[in-house]
Design an enzyme around this catalytic site. Structure first.
Site, PDB file in Angstrom:
ATOM      1  N   ASN A   9       0.725  -1.343  -0.227  1.00  0.00           N
ATOM      2  CA  ASN A   9      -0.002  -0.006   0.036  1.00  0.00           C
ATOM      3  C   ASN A   9       1.040   1.377  -0.158  1.00  0.00           C
ATOM      4  O   ASN A   9       1.412   1.517   1.112  1.00  0.00           O
ATOM      5  CB  ASN A   9      -1.070  -0.222   1.321  1.00  0.00           C
ATOM      6  CG  ASN A   9      -1.754   1.250   1.441  1.00  0.00           C
ATOM      7  OD1 ASN A   9      -1.847   2.018   0.594  1.00  0.00           O
ATOM      8  ND2 ASN A   9      -2.259   1.319   2.440  1.00  0.00           N
ATOM      9  N   TRP A  10       1.157   1.695  -1.184  1.00  0.00           N
ATOM     10  CA  TRP A  10       2.108   2.954  -1.172  1.00  0.00           C
ATOM     11  C   TRP A  10       1.629   4.248  -0.604  1.00  0.00           C
ATOM     12  O   TRP A  10       2.184   5.212  -0.240  1.00  0.00           O
ATOM     13  CB  TRP A  10       2.439   3.109  -2.859  1.00  0.00           C
ATOM     14  CG  TRP A  10       3.278   2.214  -3.393  1.00  0.00           C
ATOM     15  CD1 TRP A  10       3.807   1.176  -2.679  1.00  0.00           C
ATOM     16  CD2 TRP A  10       3.614   2.334  -4.794  1.00  0.00           C
ATOM     17  NE1 TRP A  10       4.698   0.485  -3.830  1.00  0.00           N
ATOM     18  CE2 TRP A  10       4.755   1.223  -4.840  1.00  0.00           C
ATOM     19  CE3 TRP A  10       3.545   3.092  -5.927  1.00  0.00           C
ATOM     20  CZ2 TRP A  10       5.392   0.977  -6.201  1.00  0.00           C
ATOM     21  CZ3 TRP A  10       4.064   2.958  -7.063  1.00  0.00           C
ATOM     22  CH2 TRP A  10       5.047   1.868  -7.161  1.00  0.00           C
ATOM     23  N   LYS A  11       0.354   4.348  -0.253  1.00  0.00           N
ATOM     24  CA  LYS A  11      -0.379   5.747   0.290  1.00  0.00           C
ATOM     25  C   LYS A  11      -0.168   6.851  -0.708  1.00  0.00           C
ATOM     26  O   LYS A  11      -0.065   6.442  -1.940  1.00  0.00           O
ATOM     27  CB  LYS A  11       0.156   5.816   1.821  1.00  0.00           C
ATOM     28  CG  LYS A  11      -0.219   4.446   2.447  1.00  0.00           C
ATOM     29  CD  LYS A  11       0.195   4.578   3.990  1.00  0.00           C
ATOM     30  CE  LYS A  11      -0.106   3.332   4.594  1.00  0.00           C
ATOM     31  NZ  LYS A  11      -0.004   3.425   6.177  1.00  0.00           N
ATOM     32  N   HIS A  94      -9.790   1.487   4.133  1.00  0.00           N
ATOM     33  CA  HIS A  94      -8.375   1.734   5.084  1.00  0.00           C
ATOM     34  C   HIS A  94      -8.680   2.423   6.305  1.00  0.00           C
ATOM     35  O   HIS A  94      -9.560   3.760   6.044  1.00  0.00           O
ATOM     36  CB  HIS A  94      -7.312   2.124   4.100  1.00  0.00           C
ATOM     37  CG  HIS A  94      -5.997   2.060   4.877  1.00  0.00           C
ATOM     38  ND1 HIS A  94      -5.696   3.149   5.868  1.00  0.00           N
ATOM     39  CD2 HIS A  94      -5.015   1.320   4.796  1.00  0.00           C
ATOM     40  CE1 HIS A  94      -4.354   2.788   6.112  1.00  0.00           C
ATOM     41  NE2 HIS A  94      -4.013   1.577   5.554  1.00  0.00           N
ATOM     42  N   GLU A  96      -6.975   4.877   7.557  1.00  0.00           N
ATOM     43  CA  GLU A  96      -6.569   6.278   7.208  1.00  0.00           C
ATOM     44  C   GLU A  96      -7.835   6.955   6.551  1.00  0.00           C
ATOM     45  O   GLU A  96      -8.185   8.000   6.887  1.00  0.00           O
ATOM     46  CB  GLU A  96      -5.501   6.486   6.546  1.00  0.00           C
ATOM     47  CG  GLU A  96      -4.261   6.109   7.321  1.00  0.00           C
ATOM     48  CD  GLU A  96      -2.986   5.657   6.548  1.00  0.00           C
ATOM     49  OE1 GLU A  96      -2.827   5.708   5.431  1.00  0.00           O
ATOM     50  OE2 GLU A  96      -2.013   5.224   7.332  1.00  0.00           O
ATOM     51  N   GLU A 166      -5.968  -4.666  10.475  1.00  0.00           N
ATOM     52  CA  GLU A 166      -5.174  -3.873  10.434  1.00  0.00           C
ATOM     53  C   GLU A 166      -5.371  -3.018  11.825  1.00  0.00           C
ATOM     54  O   GLU A 166      -6.247  -1.998  11.676  1.00  0.00           O
ATOM     55  CB  GLU A 166      -5.091  -2.845   9.357  1.00  0.00           C
ATOM     56  CG  GLU A 166      -4.561  -3.627   8.073  1.00  0.00           C
ATOM     57  CD  GLU A 166      -3.763  -2.403   7.038  1.00  0.00           C
ATOM     58  OE1 GLU A 166      -2.805  -2.877   6.620  1.00  0.00           O
ATOM     59  OE2 GLU A 166      -4.434  -1.314   7.080  1.00  0.00           O
ATOM     60  N   GLY A 172       2.137   2.130  10.788  1.00  0.00           N
ATOM     61  CA  GLY A 172       2.843   3.407  10.694  1.00  0.00           C
ATOM     62  C   GLY A 172       3.643   3.722  12.009  1.00  0.00           C
ATOM     63  O   GLY A 172       4.312   4.822  12.146  1.00  0.00           O
ATOM     64  N   SER A 212       2.851  -2.323  10.294  1.00  0.00           N
ATOM     65  CA  SER A 212       4.500  -2.220  10.788  1.00  0.00           C
ATOM     66  C   SER A 212       4.657  -3.644  10.225  1.00  0.00           C
ATOM     67  O   SER A 212       5.802  -4.315  11.040  1.00  0.00           O
ATOM     68  CB  SER A 212       4.584  -2.106  11.843  1.00  0.00           C
ATOM     69  OG  SER A 212       4.242  -0.390  12.211  1.00  0.00           O
ATOM     70  N   GLY A 233       2.617  -1.073   4.234  1.00  0.00           N
ATOM     71  CA  GLY A 233       2.991   0.271   3.881  1.00  0.00           C
ATOM     72  C   GLY A 233       4.251   0.488   3.728  1.00  0.00           C
ATOM     73  O   GLY A 233       4.919   0.241   2.522  1.00  0.00           O
ATOM     74  N   GLY A 234       5.087   1.236   4.651  1.00  0.00           N
ATOM     75  CA  GLY A 234       6.055   1.795   4.746  1.00  0.00           C
ATOM     76  C   GLY A 234       7.249   0.764   3.979  1.00  0.00           C
ATOM     77  O   GLY A 234       8.006   1.188   3.035  1.00  0.00           O
TER      78      GLY A 234
HETATM   79  P1  PGA Z   1       2.703   0.303   7.487  1.00  0.00           P
HETATM   80  O1  PGA Z   1       1.202   0.399   6.989  1.00  0.00           O
HETATM   81  O2  PGA Z   1       2.927  -1.271   7.188  1.00  0.00           O
HETATM   82  O3  PGA Z   1       3.307   1.428   7.235  1.00  0.00           O
HETATM   83  O4  PGA Z   1       2.393   0.100   9.263  1.00  0.00           O
HETATM   84  C1  PGA Z   1       0.387  -0.227   6.895  1.00  0.00           C
HETATM   85  C2  PGA Z   1      -0.998  -0.008   6.176  1.00  0.00           C
HETATM   86  O5  PGA Z   1      -1.450   1.049   6.540  1.00  0.00           O
HETATM   87  O6  PGA Z   1      -1.621  -0.609   5.235  1.00  0.00           O
END
Ligand code: PGA
Length: 251
Positions: A9-11, A94, A96, A166, A172, A212, A233-234
Site C-alpha cells: 500500500n504505497w499511500k 483503510h 486512514e 489492520e 505506521g 508495521s 505500507g512503509g
Molecule cells: P505500515 O502500513 O506497514 O506502514 O504500518 C500498513 C497499512 O496502512 O496498510
C-alpha cells in the site's frame, strides 16, 4: 490451501519516475515467485504505467474508489474507470480513510458492492483502535465492522474478497501486533465469516495482517495458520525489500 497474498500500500508516495524505477526493478523478479499473489496498490496517476507490467502473479490495485456509478462527484474516481484501465484490486475502508475522509461502514459496504459489479477484487480493511483493544472490545468492534461491511454480499463474492486485519495502533507506528495477537484476531475474523457464510467460505477467504510488517517480522507472521499474507505500507516502498517480503510469504 489458500494462496498467500502480499499487497503493498504505497499511500501518497511515489511520482511517475519513482514508480517506473520501482516497477522495472521489481516486476520480473516478483512475477517469478509463483506461489504468492503480489499486488501493488498505488496512487491514481501512476496506475496506467503500472498495469502495463501486470502479469499472473503481479497485479495492480487502487487505494480507494467512489461507490456511485458516475456523477457530479468532483475529485472522485469510479470502479468502472479503474476497470477500464485494467486495475485488478482496490483497497476499501483503510483506517486512514475511515479516520480522515469520512469513510463509514455504510460507504464501505456500498463500495464493496460497486467494486464487485466492475470486477475489481476488494481488499477490505478492518481493525480496532488502541483504546478499543485496551478496553477489551476488539472482537465486538471487528464483528460489527464485518457484519456491516459485508451486508448483502453473496457467498461467491465473499470468497473472492481479501480481508486485511489492520489494528490501527500498529499502522505506521513501528508497533507490530505480536504474531499471536495477529493470528488470534485473523482467526476470529475467519470465524465471523464462517458464522455468516458457512465454513466452506471461511476456509477459502484470504485474510492478511497489516501494521508495521517488515523484513524482520514477516517470517513469523507468515508462519501463523490464520494469516494468509500482509498489507504493507512503509516497507513496501523499497524495491529490494518488497521483493524479499513477497519471497518470504511462500508457505
Ligand atoms: P505500515 O502500513 O506497514 O506502514 O504500518 C500498513 C497499512 O496502512 O496498510
Amino acid at each position: 490451501m489458500r494462496k498467500p497474498i502480499i499487497a503493498g500500500n504505497w499511500k501518497m508516495f511515489k511520482t511517475r519516475d519513482e514508480t517506473l524505477q520501482f516497477i522495472y526493478a521489481v516486476s520480473n523478479r516478483v512475477a517469478s515467485i509463483e506461489k504468492v499473489d503480489s499486488v501493488i496498490c498505488a496512487p491514481f496517476p501512476v496506475l496506467r504505467c503500472l498495469v502495463k507490467r501486470q502479469g499472473d502473479n503481479l497485479r495492480i490495485g487502487a487505494q480507494n474508489m467512489h461507490f456511485a456509478e458516475e456523477g457530479a462527484y468532483t475529485g472522485e474516481v469510479s470502479a468502472a474507470m479503474l476497470n477500464s484501465i485494467d486495475v485488478s484490486y482496490v483497497i476499501i475502508g483503510h483506517s486512514e480513510r475511515r479516520a480522515m475522509f469520512n469513510e463509514t461502514d455504510e460507504t464501505v459496504n456500498k463500495k464493496l458492492h460497486q467494486a464487485f459489479k466492475h470486477e475489481l477484487k476488494p481488499i477490505l480493511c478492518v481493525g480496532e483502535s488502541l483504546a478499543q483493544r485496551e478496553s477489551g472490545s476488539t472482537e465486538k468492534v471487528i464483528e460489527d465492522q464485518i457484519k456491516k461491511d459485508l451486508s448483502g454480499l453473496s457467498k461467491e463474492q465473499v470468497e473472492g474478497l481479501v480481508i486485511a486485519y489492520e489494528p490501527i495502533w500498529a499502522i505506521g507506528t513501528g508497533k507490530t501486533a505480536t504474531s499471536a495477537i495477529a493470528d488470534e484476531t485473523c482467526g476470529f475474523i475467519r470465524k465471523v465469516v464462517g458464522d455468516l457464510y458457512g465454513m466452506e467460505t471461511a476456509e477459502v477467504i484470504r485474510i492478511q495482517y497489516g501494521g508495521s510488517v517488515k523484513l524482520s517480522n514477516i517470517d513469523e507472521l507468515m508462519s501463523m495458520p490464520n494469516i494468509d499474507g500482509a498489507l504493507i505500507g512503509g516497507a513496501s516502498l523499497v524495491a529490494e525489500d518488497f521483493i524479499k517480503l513477497v519471497a518470504a510469504a511462500v508457505k
